[in-house]
Design a protein around this motif. Structure first.
Motif, PDB file in Angstrom:
ATOM      1  N   PHE A 150      15.973   8.743  -9.565  1.00 37.19           N
ATOM      2  CA  PHE A 150      15.589   7.356  -9.318  1.00 37.19           C
ATOM      3  C   PHE A 150      15.981   6.924  -7.909  1.00 37.19           C
ATOM      4  O   PHE A 150      15.213   6.250  -7.223  1.00 37.19           O
ATOM      5  CB  PHE A 150      16.229   6.434 -10.357  1.00 37.19           C
ATOM      6  N   ASN A 151      17.169   7.323  -7.465  1.00 36.35           N
ATOM      7  CA  ASN A 151      17.603   6.990  -6.110  1.00 36.35           C
ATOM      8  C   ASN A 151      16.686   7.622  -5.057  1.00 36.35           C
ATOM      9  O   ASN A 151      16.385   6.996  -4.039  1.00 36.35           O
ATOM     10  CB  ASN A 151      19.046   7.426  -5.880  1.00 36.35           C
ATOM     11  N   ILE A 152      16.259   8.838  -5.298  1.00 34.30           N
ATOM     12  CA  ILE A 152      15.321   9.492  -4.384  1.00 34.30           C
ATOM     13  C   ILE A 152      14.014   8.713  -4.338  1.00 34.30           C
ATOM     14  O   ILE A 152      13.448   8.480  -3.265  1.00 34.30           O
ATOM     15  CB  ILE A 152      15.080  10.957  -4.791  1.00 34.30           C
ATOM     16  N   TYR A 153      13.531   8.282  -5.490  1.00 36.05           N
ATOM     17  CA  TYR A 153      12.290   7.505  -5.542  1.00 36.05           C
ATOM     18  C   TYR A 153      12.432   6.176  -4.800  1.00 36.05           C
ATOM     19  O   TYR A 153      11.565   5.797  -4.018  1.00 36.05           O
ATOM     20  CB  TYR A 153      11.876   7.250  -7.000  1.00 36.05           C
ATOM     21  N   VAL A 154      13.536   5.476  -5.020  1.00 37.30           N
ATOM     22  CA  VAL A 154      13.733   4.176  -4.377  1.00 37.30           C
ATOM     23  C   VAL A 154      13.842   4.339  -2.867  1.00 37.30           C
ATOM     24  O   VAL A 154      13.224   3.586  -2.103  1.00 37.30           O
ATOM     25  CB  VAL A 154      14.978   3.464  -4.952  1.00 37.30           C
ATOM     26  N   LEU A 155      14.599   5.324  -2.405  1.00 31.86           N
ATOM     27  CA  LEU A 155      14.748   5.550  -0.969  1.00 31.86           C
ATOM     28  C   LEU A 155      13.416   5.945  -0.330  1.00 31.86           C
ATOM     29  O   LEU A 155      13.049   5.432   0.734  1.00 31.86           O
ATOM     30  CB  LEU A 155      15.802   6.625  -0.710  1.00 31.86           C
ATOM     31  N   VAL A 187       3.245   5.984  -2.880  1.00 29.33           N
ATOM     32  CA  VAL A 187       4.434   6.708  -3.353  1.00 29.33           C
ATOM     33  C   VAL A 187       4.456   6.775  -4.878  1.00 29.33           C
ATOM     34  O   VAL A 187       4.717   7.831  -5.458  1.00 29.33           O
ATOM     35  CB  VAL A 187       5.723   6.056  -2.812  1.00 29.33           C
ATOM     36  N   PHE A 188       4.169   5.649  -5.530  1.00 28.45           N
ATOM     37  CA  PHE A 188       4.157   5.636  -6.987  1.00 28.45           C
ATOM     38  C   PHE A 188       3.128   6.624  -7.530  1.00 28.45           C
ATOM     39  O   PHE A 188       3.406   7.384  -8.462  1.00 28.45           O
ATOM     40  CB  PHE A 188       3.861   4.235  -7.523  1.00 28.45           C
ATOM     41  N   THR A 189       1.937   6.627  -6.941  1.00 27.85           N
ATOM     42  CA  THR A 189       0.878   7.528  -7.396  1.00 27.85           C
ATOM     43  C   THR A 189       1.280   8.992  -7.226  1.00 27.85           C
ATOM     44  O   THR A 189       1.079   9.806  -8.132  1.00 27.85           O
ATOM     45  CB  THR A 189      -0.429   7.242  -6.630  1.00 27.85           C
ATOM     46  N   ILE A 190       1.867   9.326  -6.084  1.00 22.52           N
ATOM     47  CA  ILE A 190       2.284  10.705  -5.835  1.00 22.52           C
ATOM     48  C   ILE A 190       3.395  11.116  -6.803  1.00 22.52           C
ATOM     49  O   ILE A 190       3.337  12.196  -7.406  1.00 22.52           O
ATOM     50  CB  ILE A 190       2.731  10.883  -4.372  1.00 22.52           C
ATOM     51  N   PHE A 191       4.406  10.272  -6.969  1.00 24.44           N
ATOM     52  CA  PHE A 191       5.499  10.613  -7.864  1.00 24.44           C
ATOM     53  C   PHE A 191       5.023  10.691  -9.316  1.00 24.44           C
ATOM     54  O   PHE A 191       5.468  11.557 -10.070  1.00 24.44           O
ATOM     55  CB  PHE A 191       6.642   9.599  -7.731  1.00 24.44           C
ATOM     56  N   TYR A 192       4.119   9.793  -9.705  1.00 23.88           N
ATOM     57  CA  TYR A 192       3.603   9.813 -11.075  1.00 23.88           C
ATOM     58  C   TYR A 192       2.816  11.101 -11.321  1.00 23.88           C
ATOM     59  O   TYR A 192       2.999  11.753 -12.354  1.00 23.88           O
ATOM     60  CB  TYR A 192       2.718   8.598 -11.312  1.00 23.88           C
ATOM     61  N   ALA A 231       0.839  -1.205   0.000  1.00 20.66           N
ATOM     62  CA  ALA A 231       0.000   0.000   0.000  1.00 20.66           C
ATOM     63  C   ALA A 231       0.873   1.253   0.000  1.00 20.66           C
ATOM     64  O   ALA A 231       0.579   2.229  -0.710  1.00 20.66           O
ATOM     65  CB  ALA A 231      -0.934  -0.005   1.208  1.00 20.66           C
ATOM     66  N   GLY A 232       1.949   1.239   0.777  1.00 25.65           N
ATOM     67  CA  GLY A 232       2.868   2.373   0.795  1.00 25.65           C
ATOM     68  C   GLY A 232       3.512   2.597  -0.555  1.00 25.65           C
ATOM     69  O   GLY A 232       3.664   3.738  -1.008  1.00 25.65           O
TER      70      GLY A 232
END
Length: 77
Positions: free
Chosen positions: A48-53, A19-24, A14-15
């Motif tokens: 990408f590193n910011i997204y993964v972290l 996160v994916f929805t917000i970043f997209y 769910a998290g």
């Protein structure tokens, strides 16, 4: 024990979805306004590193919170 693991995995998923929805949505909005967040491959790697972290931190936190919220409290600890 299985219930704790399944709740953690559900919270983690769910998290990640949040996160994916917000970043997209953020990326789509910035593209609409013609704002580019990268100019080179190293900038893309940084993003990408910011997204993964962020995904990892939010996923672990959401998994923990799912266990706190949805696991019945037992009197023997």
């Amino acid at each position: 024990m299985i219930k704790k693991i399944s709740l953690f995995v559900s919270g983690f998923a769910a998290g990640l979805i949040v996160v994916f929805t917000i970043f997209y949505a953020l990326g789509h909005g910035l593209e609409y306004f013609d704002i580019q967040l990268y100019k080179s491959e190293s900038d893309q790697q940084r993003n990408f590193n910011i997204y993964v972290l962020t995904s990892l931190v939010v996923g672990v936190l959401a998994g923990y919170l799912f266990n706190r919220w949805f696991l019945p409290q037992s009197s023997d600890k």
